[in-house]
Design an enzyme around this catalytic site. Structure first.
Site, PDB file in Angstrom:
ATOM      1  CD  GLN A  91     -32.907  19.946  33.301  1.00 34.66           C
ATOM      2  OE1 GLN A  91     -32.458  18.879  33.712  1.00 34.66           O
ATOM      3  NE2 GLN A  91     -32.848  20.288  32.021  1.00 34.66           N
ATOM      4  CG  HIS A  97     -31.017  25.791  31.133  1.00 33.95           C
ATOM      5  ND1 HIS A  97     -31.933  24.771  31.127  1.00 33.95           N
ATOM      6  CD2 HIS A  97     -31.097  26.356  32.362  1.00 33.95           C
ATOM      7  CE1 HIS A  97     -32.547  24.727  32.290  1.00 33.95           C
ATOM      8  NE2 HIS A  97     -32.045  25.677  33.071  1.00 33.95           N
ATOM      9  CG  HIS A  99     -28.744  28.820  35.521  1.00 32.18           C
ATOM     10  ND1 HIS A  99     -29.876  29.549  35.743  1.00 32.18           N
ATOM     11  CD2 HIS A  99     -29.156  27.530  35.415  1.00 32.18           C
ATOM     12  CE1 HIS A  99     -30.929  28.751  35.787  1.00 32.18           C
ATOM     13  NE2 HIS A  99     -30.522  27.515  35.588  1.00 32.18           N
TER      14      HIS A  99
HETATM   15  P1  AMP Z   1     -33.647  25.648  35.809  1.00 32.50           P
HETATM   16  O1  AMP Z   1     -34.392  25.757  37.111  1.00 32.50           O
HETATM   17  O2  AMP Z   1     -32.200  25.344  35.941  1.00 32.50           O
HETATM   18  O3  AMP Z   1     -34.359  24.708  34.837  1.00 32.50           O
HETATM   19  O4  AMP Z   1     -33.697  27.111  35.184  1.00 32.50           O
HETATM   20  C1  AMP Z   1     -34.723  27.582  34.390  1.00 32.50           C
HETATM   21  C2  AMP Z   1     -34.558  29.081  34.302  1.00 32.50           C
HETATM   22  O5  AMP Z   1     -35.300  29.541  33.191  1.00 32.50           O
HETATM   23  C3  AMP Z   1     -35.109  29.843  35.526  1.00 32.50           C
HETATM   24  O6  AMP Z   1     -34.035  30.576  36.117  1.00 32.50           O
HETATM   25  C4  AMP Z   1     -36.189  30.739  34.946  1.00 32.50           C
HETATM   26  O7  AMP Z   1     -36.216  32.004  35.542  1.00 32.50           O
HETATM   27  C5  AMP Z   1     -35.806  30.809  33.476  1.00 32.50           C
HETATM   28  N1  AMP Z   1     -36.892  31.038  32.553  1.00 32.50           N
HETATM   29  C6  AMP Z   1     -38.081  30.396  32.498  1.00 32.50           C
HETATM   30  N2  AMP Z   1     -38.819  30.848  31.476  1.00 32.50           N
HETATM   31  C7  AMP Z   1     -38.066  31.806  30.851  1.00 32.50           C
HETATM   32  C8  AMP Z   1     -38.270  32.666  29.725  1.00 32.50           C
HETATM   33  N3  AMP Z   1     -39.409  32.617  29.012  1.00 32.50           N
HETATM   34  N4  AMP Z   1     -37.288  33.523  29.388  1.00 32.50           N
HETATM   35  C9  AMP Z   1     -36.145  33.573  30.102  1.00 32.50           C
HETATM   36  N5  AMP Z   1     -35.894  32.788  31.163  1.00 32.50           N
HETATM   37  C10 AMP Z   1     -36.829  31.917  31.544  1.00 32.50           C
END
Ligand code: AMP
Ligand code: ZN
Length: 131
Positions: A91, A97, A99
């Site tokens: 995370q 969130h 995915h």
């Molecule tokens: P996690 O590693 O599970 O916390 O996933 C975070 C996700 O958020 C990653 O896949 C990023 O590519 C995505 N992410 C980060 N910043 C943004 C943003 N501004 N808009 C859309 N997705 C984002």
């Protein structure tokens, strides 16, 4: 304010796929595969431990709806639903969130590596984890 709260408040733009009073789904900016969508509650909760069950229900209803939409509109056979709960689990954004990741045959992503339990280890684990 965390980056997803900034998306909710409109300070940062996002490609919104779906929105209702409490939940928002938007395209991941760096998709694993095109159509990779994130589903969040507008309210900030860091992880599965913090989120109340009733609000988790609101969230999972939209996860199901968007999963079905991805499958139908992108003509998918399958997709991954992933929640990275905690930094150790991958995370990076501390706002819970899901995915939704479209998958394609031969898209080249490895599956989880599995290991075997040693002798007696599964039984010991069961003693720790069962009710
Ligand atoms: P996690 O590693 O599970 O916390 O996933 C975070 C996700 O958020 C990653 O896949 C990023 O590519 C995505 N992410 C980060 N910043 C943004 C943003 N501004 N808009 C859309 N997705 C984002
Ligand atoms: Zn937040």
């Amino acid at each position: 304010m965390c980056i997803f709260c900034q998306i909710v408040s409109g300070e940062i733009p996002a490609k919104k796929v779906y929105e209702n009073e409490r939940v928002l789904a938007f395209l991941d900016v760096r998709p694993v595969n095109p159509g990779h969508t994130l589903v969040i509650l507008k309210q900030h909760y860091r992880n599965l431990e913090e989120i109340p069950v009733l609000e988790l229900q609101d969230l999972i209803v939209v996860v199901k709806k968007i999963g079905e939409r991805l499958k139908a509109r992108l003509n998918l056979e399958g997709y991954n639903v992933i929640l990275n709960n905690g930094a150790t689990a991958g995370q990076t954004v501390p706002h819970l969130h899901f995915h939704l990741i479209p998958r394609h045959r031969d898209d080249g992503y490895p599956t989880w590596l599995h290991v075997d339990y040693g002798s007696g280890e599964a039984e010991k684990m069961l003693e720790i984890l069962k009710n």
